[in-house]
Write an enzyme that holds these catalytic residues in place. Structure first.
Site, mmCIF file in Angstrom:
data_model
loop_
_atom_site.group_PDB
_atom_site.id
_atom_site.type_symbol
_atom_site.label_atom_id
_atom_site.label_comp_id
_atom_site.label_asym_id
_atom_site.label_seq_id
_atom_site.Cartn_x
_atom_site.Cartn_y
_atom_site.Cartn_z
ATOM 1 N N GLY A 28 0.815 -1.208 0.000
ATOM 2 C CA GLY A 28 0.000 0.000 0.000
ATOM 3 C C GLY A 28 0.844 1.250 0.000
ATOM 4 N N GLY A 33 0.804 4.683 3.641
ATOM 5 C CA GLY A 33 1.947 4.040 3.009
ATOM 6 C C GLY A 33 2.938 5.015 2.403
ATOM 7 N N ALA A 61 3.821 -2.827 -3.133
ATOM 8 C CA ALA A 61 2.695 -3.394 -3.871
ATOM 9 C C ALA A 61 1.539 -2.394 -3.867
ATOM 10 C CB ALA A 61 2.253 -4.708 -3.246
ATOM 11 N N GLU A 147 1.004 -1.473 16.421
ATOM 12 C CA GLU A 147 0.726 -0.255 17.195
ATOM 13 C C GLU A 147 -0.172 0.715 16.439
ATOM 14 O OE1 GLU A 147 0.249 1.913 20.123
ATOM 15 O OE2 GLU A 147 2.031 0.679 20.550
ATOM 16 N N GLY A 152 -3.758 5.932 16.061
ATOM 17 C CA GLY A 152 -2.744 6.648 15.302
ATOM 18 C C GLY A 152 -1.387 6.679 15.969
ATOM 19 N N ASP A 219 -15.578 1.351 13.481
ATOM 20 C CA ASP A 219 -14.148 1.619 13.646
ATOM 21 C C ASP A 219 -13.753 1.538 15.117
ATOM 22 O OD1 ASP A 219 -11.517 3.014 12.514
ATOM 23 O OD2 ASP A 219 -12.132 4.138 14.293
ATOM 24 N N LYS A 223 -11.245 -1.256 17.395
ATOM 25 C CA LYS A 223 -10.162 -0.820 18.286
ATOM 26 C C LYS A 223 -10.406 -1.272 19.719
ATOM 27 C CE LYS A 223 -9.292 3.176 15.325
ATOM 28 N NZ LYS A 223 -9.515 4.623 15.133
#
EC number: 1.1.1.3
Length: 450
Positions: A28, A33, A61, A147, A152, A219, A223
């Site tokens: 990515g 990325g 990739a 992590e 973030g 989301d 987490k």
């Protein structure tokens, strides 16, 4: 001879260590990325000094070639064949930042099987099928670090896995989604409704065109599963997490919270509590009122924060930017340095810890306090009937406030701690009462003492 104070002298660029480089494959090259690739380029000297060998990006990739990207890289690095890249014999570490379940799962498993360690930012995959990935890493004797999957740039997973490994964590309470925090913050500060605040978040780039994953809590639930698994040494999946989003939160709810000296936040709450057969884990994501004096109440805009309670350390809070290319890349790079060091030393870091294997409670067994708004006929005896409905289901009332509006009135009830099942039964009873027009809002209250 000229002399300089230490603060006026910049440190020299570290010498690049000699020896075989640690070779990295990147899956990515999007928002995150591209920033990982940039940091690998710009900090090459420092990374080599910290790792003990050069860190070399050997392939990226992507889904499409020839796109304009946020980093200037040789075209020969890019490939459409991700499987061939992760199974190269010379790849030491695979960094996965493509997200989603497939092909990420297959690529990570292939990388581990072929001897590469893995750094991932994939919260959805880890929350859905982390056990498969951890088992593959264990079998291969390689690292799986992640992590960047939660909050973030905020270092929260490593402290749970390592710094607090000798302590007993009892509760993790967090704001782990920046989009919803921005929306609720705007509703609190400006009086805006949900739709208006969401539109502002989209205009500013904090919310996607399709905000479902954020505003419906998917989301945050992923987490929460990761946090609960680490904190309580128990396998918790996203399916185990009770999930409610913020789409039903109204300006009236936010105003009622303000009258109580509270704010509304979407919280991920993971705790160990007593279950029917002993200690058990509860994991939930939902909007809740918290007092403005609570540390999480001051988390504004799109920031994240995680509040950890443990037996020995007490209360800890981790705060910072919870999303974005550079912050997330920072967390990826931290893991990459650790994993690269381990490869050079031919050791493996801490793997999955699920020895406690505690049962996961359903939401009905979870206990908290509640703020309930009830629209009723403004008649004598209605308040007593409502109070009786609470008492019949074992829900104790802490405070009640009545506001008349002509022929109807609104009762605002705040309960003591009660189970979610008992509160739900109470609401069902209230909605069936002749003099109750509607139960217009039910919201949990967290972070206050009885």
């Amino acid at each position: 001879m000229n002399q300089h104070s230490p603060s006026s002298v910049l440190p020299a660029t570290p010498a690049t260590p000699q020896g075989r480089p640690v070779r990295v494959a990147l899956l990515g090259c999007g928002v995150v990325g591209s920033q990982v690739a940039r940091l690998l380029q710009e900090q090459a000297g420092d990374l080599a000094a910290r790792v003990g060998a050069p860190v070399e990006l050997v392939g990226i990739a992507v889904r499409r070639l020839g796109l304009a990207r946020d980093v200037d890289l040789p075209e020969e690095l890019f490939t459409l064949d991700a499987h061939a890249l992760v199974t190269r014999d010379d790849v030491d570490v695979v960094v996965e930042v493509i997200g989603g379940i497939e092909p990420a799962r297959s690529l990570i498993l292939a990388a581990l099987e072929h001897g590469a360690s893995v750094v991932s930012a994939n919260k959805a995959l880890l929350a859905e099928d982390g056990s498969t990935l951890f088992a593959a890493a264990e079998k291969a004797g390689r690292d799986l670090y992640y992590e960047a999957a939660v909050a973030g740039a905020i270092p929260i997973l490593r402290p749970l896995r390592e710094s607090l490994a000798g302590d007993q964590v009892t509760r993790v309470l967090g704001i782990v989604n920046g989009t919803t925090n921005f929306i609720l913050d705007r509703m609190d500060s400006s009086g805006a409704g949900f739709d208006e605040a969401l539109q502002e978040a989209q205009d500013l780039g904090y919310a996607e065109a399709d905000p479902t994953a954020d505003v419906e809590g998917f989301d945050a639930a992923a987490k929460a599963a990761i946090l609960a698994s680490l904190a309580f040494h128990t396998r918790v999946t996203a399916a185990d997490v009770h999930r409610e989003g913020i789409a039903e939160v109204t300006a009236s709810d936010v105003a009622s919270a303000a009258e109580m000296g509270c704010v509304v936040k979407l919280l991920a709450i993971c705790a160990v509590q007593e279950g029917p057969d002993g200690p058990a884990v509860s994991a939930r994501v939902h909007p809740a009122m918290i007092p403005r004096s609570h540390p999480l109440a001051s988390v504004r805009e799109a920031y994240n924060a995680v509040f950890v309670e443990s037996q020995a350390a007490g209360q800890l809070m981790f705060y910072g930017p919870g999303a974005g290319g550079s912050p997330t890349a920072s967390a990826v790079m931290g893991d990459l340095v650790t994993v690269a060091r381990n490869r050079l030393a031919d050791v493996r870091g801490a793997g999955e810890s699920s020895y406690a294997d505690l049962p996961v409670l359903d939401m009905g067994s979870t206990q908290t306090r509640y703020h309930v708004q009830i629209d009723v006929d403004d008649k004598a005896g209605v308040l007593a009937a409502v109070a009786l409905a609470f008492a019949e289901h074992g829900v104790s009332i802490q405070t009640v406030r009545q506001e008349g509006r002509g022929d109807d009135a609104q009762l605002v009830v705040v309960s003591h701690r009660a189970s979610d099942a008992d509160l739900a039964a109470t609401v069902d009873t209230l909605r069936g009462m002749a003099n109750v027009r509607d139960v217009s809002s039910v919201m949990r209250v967290e972070g206050e003492s009885e």
